[in-house]
Design a protein around this motif. Structure first.
Motif, mmCIF file in Angstrom:
data_model
loop_
_atom_site.group_PDB
_atom_site.id
_atom_site.type_symbol
_atom_site.label_atom_id
_atom_site.label_comp_id
_atom_site.label_asym_id
_atom_site.label_seq_id
_atom_site.Cartn_x
_atom_site.Cartn_y
_atom_site.Cartn_z
ATOM 1 N N CYS A 1 73.194 5.278 101.889
ATOM 2 C CA CYS A 1 73.350 6.181 100.718
ATOM 3 C C CYS A 1 71.991 5.701 99.705
ATOM 4 N N HIS B 1 85.192 18.081 96.282
ATOM 5 C CA HIS B 1 84.094 17.446 96.457
ATOM 6 C C HIS B 1 82.929 18.401 96.165
ATOM 7 N N GLY C 1 75.501 18.188 101.086
ATOM 8 C CA GLY C 1 76.484 17.660 100.566
ATOM 9 C C GLY C 1 76.614 16.415 100.341
ATOM 10 N N CYS C 2 75.716 15.468 100.701
ATOM 11 C CA CYS C 2 76.038 14.186 100.704
ATOM 12 C C CYS C 2 74.970 13.299 99.827
ATOM 13 N N GLY D 1 72.042 12.615 106.530
ATOM 14 C CA GLY D 1 73.391 12.531 106.376
ATOM 15 C C GLY D 1 74.142 13.677 106.949
ATOM 16 N N CYS D 2 74.519 14.710 106.147
ATOM 17 C CA CYS D 2 75.341 15.661 106.397
ATOM 18 C C CYS D 2 74.353 17.053 106.854
ATOM 19 N N ALA E 1 72.098 11.971 100.768
ATOM 20 C CA ALA E 1 71.370 10.782 101.330
ATOM 21 C C ALA E 1 69.797 11.072 101.340
ATOM 22 N N HIS F 1 76.116 12.453 95.458
ATOM 23 C CA HIS F 1 75.905 11.680 96.190
ATOM 24 C C HIS F 1 77.063 10.745 96.668
ATOM 25 N N VAL F 2 77.272 11.008 97.910
ATOM 26 C CA VAL F 2 78.454 10.168 98.605
ATOM 27 C C VAL F 2 78.037 8.845 99.161
ATOM 28 N N CYS F 3 78.927 7.701 98.752
ATOM 29 C CA CYS F 3 78.906 6.556 99.433
ATOM 30 C C CYS F 3 79.931 6.344 100.418
ATOM 31 N N ARG F 4 79.421 6.116 101.715
ATOM 32 C CA ARG F 4 80.748 6.122 102.683
ATOM 33 C C ARG F 4 81.167 4.710 102.813
ATOM 34 N N ARG G 1 67.466 18.018 97.214
ATOM 35 C CA ARG G 1 67.828 17.916 98.873
ATOM 36 C C ARG G 1 66.631 18.188 99.445
#
Lengths: 170, 259
Positions: free
Chosen positions: A99, B174, A41-42, A36-37, A44, A129-132, A55
């Motif tokens: 994600c 964030h 930071g994400c 992901g990033c 995934a 955890h980011v969900c786009r 990570r």
């Protein structure tokens, strides 16, 4: 050097400073962990290292000699989904799915460590955890359901692989 | 180009491998260094990986605490304020378990914004830093250490549990980014107060003028502006920091006053 990947010992030939994510995807052809990033930071790319979520994009593979790495592929199969995976299916917790591997891996670690269905605790555990698609509500609901195992039958029969039998009322 | 990678299995071996530190890239938890390599900002010729060096420990003896450089940030998140609450505010669950205390202390100041959230509490606690490098092992204050942190290998940090401590930070939008601004306060046994801020300069800074006015939290908040070197960056503007720094100073002073 060697790692145990999803229960199988694998020799690694990538240089020791290579991020685990790239070793998994480029050398070992295990692609559930997503780039992901690639800056931590994400979420995934999250995998389990000796049972703890980490990570893979920030982990130099040289630090893992002898470690056990578990990716989504090690948690369940299409025919035999893990409890968290079944809960994600039942609660429609995946939209684009990018994600999802990281979410499922982190949720599995959270529940293995004795995590409850408390939604604030789940949000804290999955905070990285980011969900786009912004589908957080269903993801948190799915993990809470997996924690109690109350809202659905955890077994899927071979005859009806895509049907999840709901037993709890709502 | 091949990279010389060393993975020492003891503290002595790590110190020997580090030598005078020239051209050595230290890889601790990896949360800073690995992404810099991925992005191409950092191309090491020699790398020292500390994962097996035996530097991960929290030792307590009475009120004295010693924390090894490779201790995960999450392992100090339960300690007293200001260090514990600050550590609990770093990144997210997984980042805290992977990032190390020593790595955070040595965090470079990237072009975009300051980082190294733990520098502030460690400065307020007047921690002493044991490190190795050119000239051998030495122990010094955090202030001294921060001036040459890229030329030393941290071994561990020692500090005393204070009579009272407090930590206040701006909320982060964030996970993973360092906090834009935070203030740490420590009250020692003799009643003296130490204040430090992160995000108010390229590294953490001591707020000496605010300490001198600590009896009056509101005046101390205003005085803190004289100590700060506020900049515009990706996390916040100097304008915003100028308005928030006095409030955070007031908040931590009011908190330790009640103890």
């Amino acid at each position: 050097m060697n790692i145990t990947l999803n229960g199988v010992s694998r020799q690694i030939s990538s240089p020791p400073l290579t991020p685990l994510l790239r070793v998994l995807r480029n050398e070992l052809n295990v692609v559930s962990a997503k780039a992901g990033c690639e800056a931590g930071g994400c979420g995934a790319c999250t995998v389990l290292v000796d049972g703890r979520p980490q990570r893979s994009c920030l982990t130099a593979v040289g630090s893992l000699n002898g470690a056990a790495v578990t990716t989504l592929e090690g948690l369940g199969t299409s025919e035999n989904l893990s409890a968290v995976q079944q809960a994600f299916v039942h609660h429609y917790a995946a939209q684009c799915g990018f994600c999802t591997p990281g979410m499922v891996v982190a949720a599995t670690a959270y529940l293995d460590a004795g995590g409850s269905d408390d939604k604030e605790a789940i949000q804290e555990a999955l905070g990285g955890h980011v969900c786009r698609c912004t589908g957080y509500l269903k993801i948190v609901n799915a993990i809470a359901a997996a924690a109690t195992q109350s809202e659905f039958d955890l077994t899927i029969t071979a005859e009806e692989p895509n049907v999840v039998v709901k037993t709890g009322g709502r | 180009m091949s990279i010389d990678v060393l993975i020492p299995e003891s503290v002595d071996a790590a110190a020997e491998a580090y030598g005078d530190g020239r051209d050595v890239t230290v890889v601790g938890g990896g949360t800073i260094v690995v992404q810099l390599m991925t992005q191409g900002w950092l191309r090491p010729t020699r790398a020292l990986m500390l994962s097996k060096a035996g530097l991960s420990y929290v030792r307590k003896s009475g009120s004295a605490v010693t924390v090894g450089a490779m201790t995960p940030v999450t392992d100090v998140a339960d300690l007293f304020a200001p260090l514990g609450p600050c550590a609990a505010n770093v990144g997210d669950n997984e980042i805290r378990a992977q990032a190390t205390v020593g790595g955070n202390l040595c965090a470079p100041t990237p072009p975009e914004h300051p980082s190294g959230d733990l520098q502030g509490p460690l400065l307020a606690l007047d921690a002493s830093v044991r490190s190795t490098g050119a000239g051998g092992e030495s122990t010094e204050t955090v202030e001294e250490f921060l001036t040459h942190r890229d030329a030393r290998l941290v071994l561990d940090l020692s500090f005393e549990e204070p009579v009272a401590g407090a930590f206040a930070a701006l909320d982060r939008p964030h996970a993973h980014h360092p906090t834009a601004l935070a203030v740490s306060a420590v009250k020692a046994g003799d009643g003296s107060i130490r204040l430090a801020a992160t995000g108010a300069g390229p590294t953490a800074i001591r707020l000496s003028s605010a300490e001198a006015a600590a009896d009056d939290p509101e005046a101390a908040g205003q005085a803190a502006l004289a100590d700060a070197d506020l900049q515009d960056d990706a996390l916040a503007s100097a304008w915003y920091r100028e308005r928030m720094l006095p409030l955070l100073v007031q908040r931590v002073l009011n908190e330790i006053k009640e103890v």
